[in-house]
Motif scaffolding. Sequence first.
Motif, short mmCIF file in Angstrom:
data_model
loop_
_atom_site.label_atom_id
_atom_site.label_comp_id
_atom_site.label_asym_id
_atom_site.label_seq_id
_atom_site.Cartn_x
_atom_site.Cartn_y
_atom_site.Cartn_z
N ALA A 1 0.84 -1.14 -0.10
CA ALA A 1 0.07 0.11 0.17
C ALA A 1 1.03 1.16 -0.09
O ALA A 1 0.36 2.13 -0.78
CB ALA A 1 -0.98 0.09 1.15
N ARG A 2 1.96 1.49 0.79
CA ARG A 2 2.85 2.18 0.89
C ARG A 2 3.39 2.71 -0.74
O ARG A 2 3.61 3.90 -0.94
CB ARG A 2 3.97 2.15 2.07
CG ARG A 2 4.81 3.39 2.10
CD ARG A 2 5.88 3.09 3.40
NE ARG A 2 5.05 2.95 4.68
CZ ARG A 2 4.98 1.64 5.22
NH1 ARG A 2 5.42 0.60 4.79
NH2 ARG A 2 4.46 1.34 6.37
N GLN A 3 3.88 1.86 -1.23
CA GLN A 3 4.54 1.95 -2.57
C GLN A 3 3.48 2.14 -3.66
O GLN A 3 3.81 2.98 -4.49
CB GLN A 3 5.32 0.17 -3.08
CG GLN A 3 5.93 0.70 -4.26
CD GLN A 3 7.01 1.60 -4.18
OE1 GLN A 3 8.08 1.42 -3.58
NE2 GLN A 3 6.86 2.70 -4.99
N TRP A 4 2.41 1.58 -3.47
CA TRP A 4 1.23 1.99 -4.49
C TRP A 4 0.78 3.45 -4.16
O TRP A 4 0.47 4.12 -5.25
CB TRP A 4 -0.12 1.11 -4.17
CG TRP A 4 -1.37 1.45 -4.98
CD1 TRP A 4 -2.10 2.33 -4.74
CD2 TRP A 4 -1.92 0.71 -6.06
NE1 TRP A 4 -3.04 2.42 -5.55
CE2 TRP A 4 -3.04 1.40 -6.45
CE3 TRP A 4 -1.30 -0.45 -6.71
CZ2 TRP A 4 -3.69 1.08 -7.48
CZ3 TRP A 4 -2.29 -0.76 -7.92
CH2 TRP A 4 -3.52 -0.15 -8.24
N ASN A 5 0.53 3.90 -3.20
CA ASN A 5 0.07 5.48 -2.71
C ASN A 5 1.20 6.22 -3.40
O ASN A 5 1.01 7.46 -3.89
CB ASN A 5 0.15 5.61 -1.53
CG ASN A 5 -1.12 4.92 -0.74
OD1 ASN A 5 -1.90 4.45 -1.46
ND2 ASN A 5 -1.07 4.66 0.43
N GLU A 6 2.47 5.84 -3.12
CA GLU A 6 3.77 6.76 -3.66
C GLU A 6 3.77 6.80 -5.00
O GLU A 6 4.05 7.85 -5.87
CB GLU A 6 5.22 5.99 -3.23
CG GLU A 6 6.18 6.95 -3.65
CD GLU A 6 7.65 6.33 -3.15
OE1 GLU A 6 8.67 6.37 -3.98
OE2 GLU A 6 7.51 5.89 -1.98
N LYS A 7 3.14 5.87 -6.00
CA LYS A 7 3.06 5.88 -7.50
C LYS A 7 1.96 6.47 -7.89
O LYS A 7 1.97 6.91 -9.09
CB LYS A 7 3.34 4.27 -7.88
CG LYS A 7 4.78 3.55 -7.41
CD LYS A 7 5.86 4.40 -7.96
CE LYS A 7 6.19 3.93 -9.75
NZ LYS A 7 7.26 4.34 -10.20
#
Length: 377
Positions: free
Chosen positions: A306-312
């Motif tokens: 989720a953290r990486q998805w949100n960053e992208k």
Amino acid sequence: MVICTSVPVVIPKDGSLTKVTIKDIVGTFLTNEWPNIDPEQLTVTHNTGYANVNCVVERPRPKDYIHSEPLKVFLKIYGELDGEIEVFKHLVPNKHEETQLCFDYGQSGLGAKVYGFFQTQNGILGRVDEFLDARNLEPEDVEDMNIRADIARGLAVFHTMTTQLEKKPIQSYYDTVTRELAKYHHMDKLKTLANEGGVSMDHLVDYDFGSRLRRVTDKLESIGGKKGWCIHDFQFMNVMVKNNPMQGESKIVLLDFEFVFQNYRALDIGEHFVQKIFQWFDEESKIANCRPYIEEEKRHFCEEYARQWNEKTGDSDTGEQVFAESELGVLLAITFEIHNMLCFMDQDNDKDPLNILALNKLFEEFLSQYKRLELES
């Protein structure tokens, strides 16, 4: 943009390669040092896959200059049936599109670099890729929180990747797989093959996967399940762990994008969780002797994802949301695997008891998860 380059060589239909042919192919893309190599000095390690030929090609380390081109490369020759299941042909990328995907993901630093895509004089396609100093992911690796986090981040980057592929409606996949599962429902041929292999799977063949699959997708829609570029074939053999990663570099690399198309991101995440207990290329058992993913590990994976998805994407997804989707994704992933195995069983008259036992294990996992999520109510 990756261009398909014509190379002046002919490769036999069996994929056999001479060292001269290999040098000519690699030298087409690595043009400074490789064209001057004596072919007889090459070391070639062949690996034959399901429908393609792969090999690692290594040249000697030069003694009189510092090399600027890689000493090792990975060469892949596509077979006629490479990665294809006919009923999904309208969804999956062609080889040029697949190569573009590999190139784009390689540019992210999380995949192998693509040096070139080629077609021989007799129409055979292939790729020259970066050689990875890496090994296949093992079940115990995902019990390491750092490796697990790298896989989660790598998958989120892939799902959100900008690509030139057409975004085909995901309903096209679910219409296809539901229709095909209905074809295998109650099929006497499958029951007979299994019994001839010494393992009954009557209950699996008589189970109505189609109606359950619709309940799963309806539930995913109701909770706002998100979509992305899914790999689908997200087994452990398609994740590599680098032997000597650089400081700050991801420890993992994702491979094999033959089945990439738009789907619920939950499918790939659920597939990763399920695949921990399977070892598809083992000759003694397709079921791994290890514990399954535990909930704590799944939740950690989903938080990192989720953290990486949100960053992208700029979204504000929570780990809890991704986890809820992944619980349903387990069922999507198992249904995909069961369909493919029944398809190959039907077309190849496969009665290998190890495959049938694995099918029954997948079915057992499906029933357990479906009941736990209380989808009938």
